[in-house]
Write a protein that holds these residues in place. Structure first.
Motif, PDB file in Angstrom:
ATOM      1  N   SER A  33      -1.958  10.848  11.075  1.00 39.00           N
ATOM      2  CA  SER A  33      -0.652  11.011  11.685  1.00 39.00           C
ATOM      3  C   SER A  33      -0.812  11.552  13.100  1.00 39.00           C
ATOM      4  O   SER A  33      -1.622  12.447  13.355  1.00 39.00           O
ATOM      5  CB  SER A  33       0.195  11.969  10.848  1.00 39.00           C
ATOM      6  N   THR A  34      -0.029  11.038  14.039  1.00 39.23           N
ATOM      7  CA  THR A  34      -0.135  11.500  15.418  1.00 39.23           C
ATOM      8  C   THR A  34       0.594  12.815  15.631  1.00 39.23           C
ATOM      9  O   THR A  34       0.348  13.491  16.614  1.00 39.23           O
ATOM     10  CB  THR A  34       0.441  10.454  16.382  1.00 39.23           C
ATOM     11  N   ASN A  35       1.467  13.159  14.723  1.00 43.46           N
ATOM     12  CA  ASN A  35       2.211  14.405  14.851  1.00 43.46           C
ATOM     13  C   ASN A  35       2.157  15.133  13.512  1.00 43.46           C
ATOM     14  O   ASN A  35       3.113  15.106  12.739  1.00 43.46           O
ATOM     15  CB  ASN A  35       3.665  14.114  15.252  1.00 43.46           C
ATOM     16  N   PRO A  36       1.052  15.823  13.231  1.00 39.09           N
ATOM     17  CA  PRO A  36       0.953  16.492  11.935  1.00 39.09           C
ATOM     18  C   PRO A  36       1.913  17.674  11.853  1.00 39.09           C
ATOM     19  O   PRO A  36       2.222  18.304  12.875  1.00 39.09           O
ATOM     20  CB  PRO A  36      -0.499  16.963  11.881  1.00 39.09           C
ATOM     21  N   PRO A  37       2.403  18.004  10.694  1.00 42.54           N
ATOM     22  CA  PRO A  37       3.333  19.123  10.565  1.00 42.54           C
ATOM     23  C   PRO A  37       2.623  20.443  10.830  1.00 42.54           C
ATOM     24  O   PRO A  37       1.465  20.636  10.479  1.00 42.54           O
ATOM     25  CB  PRO A  37       3.805  19.041   9.112  1.00 42.54           C
ATOM     26  N   SER A  38       3.315  21.333  11.464  1.00 39.50           N
ATOM     27  CA  SER A  38       2.719  22.623  11.786  1.00 39.50           C
ATOM     28  C   SER A  38       3.022  23.623  10.670  1.00 39.50           C
ATOM     29  O   SER A  38       3.941  23.443   9.876  1.00 39.50           O
ATOM     30  CB  SER A  38       3.270  23.144  13.104  1.00 39.50           C
TER      31      SER A  38
END
Length: 55
Positions: A33-38
């Motif tokens: 994923s290019t925007n992993p959950p923080s």
């Protein structure tokens, strides 16, 4: 009635599902994923109750 004859269509469906599950699906699942959950904790906003004029 030719639409009830499963002879050609069952093989096409089986081939397409095997192609999807053996070839395409592992390639799609390997992408990261290019925007992993923080892991940040979300800050809750303090809400101010609304004062209604008719109460």
């Amino acid at each position: 009635m030719p639409q009830l004859n499963p002879n050609p269509w069952f093989f096409i469906m089986l081939t397409s599902w095997l192609t999807f599950s053996m070839i395409i699906q592992p390639k799609l699942l390997s992408f990261t994923s290019t925007n992993p959950p923080s892991n940040k904790t979300s800050m809750t906003a303090k809400s101010i109750p609304w004062t209604w004029p008719w109460t």
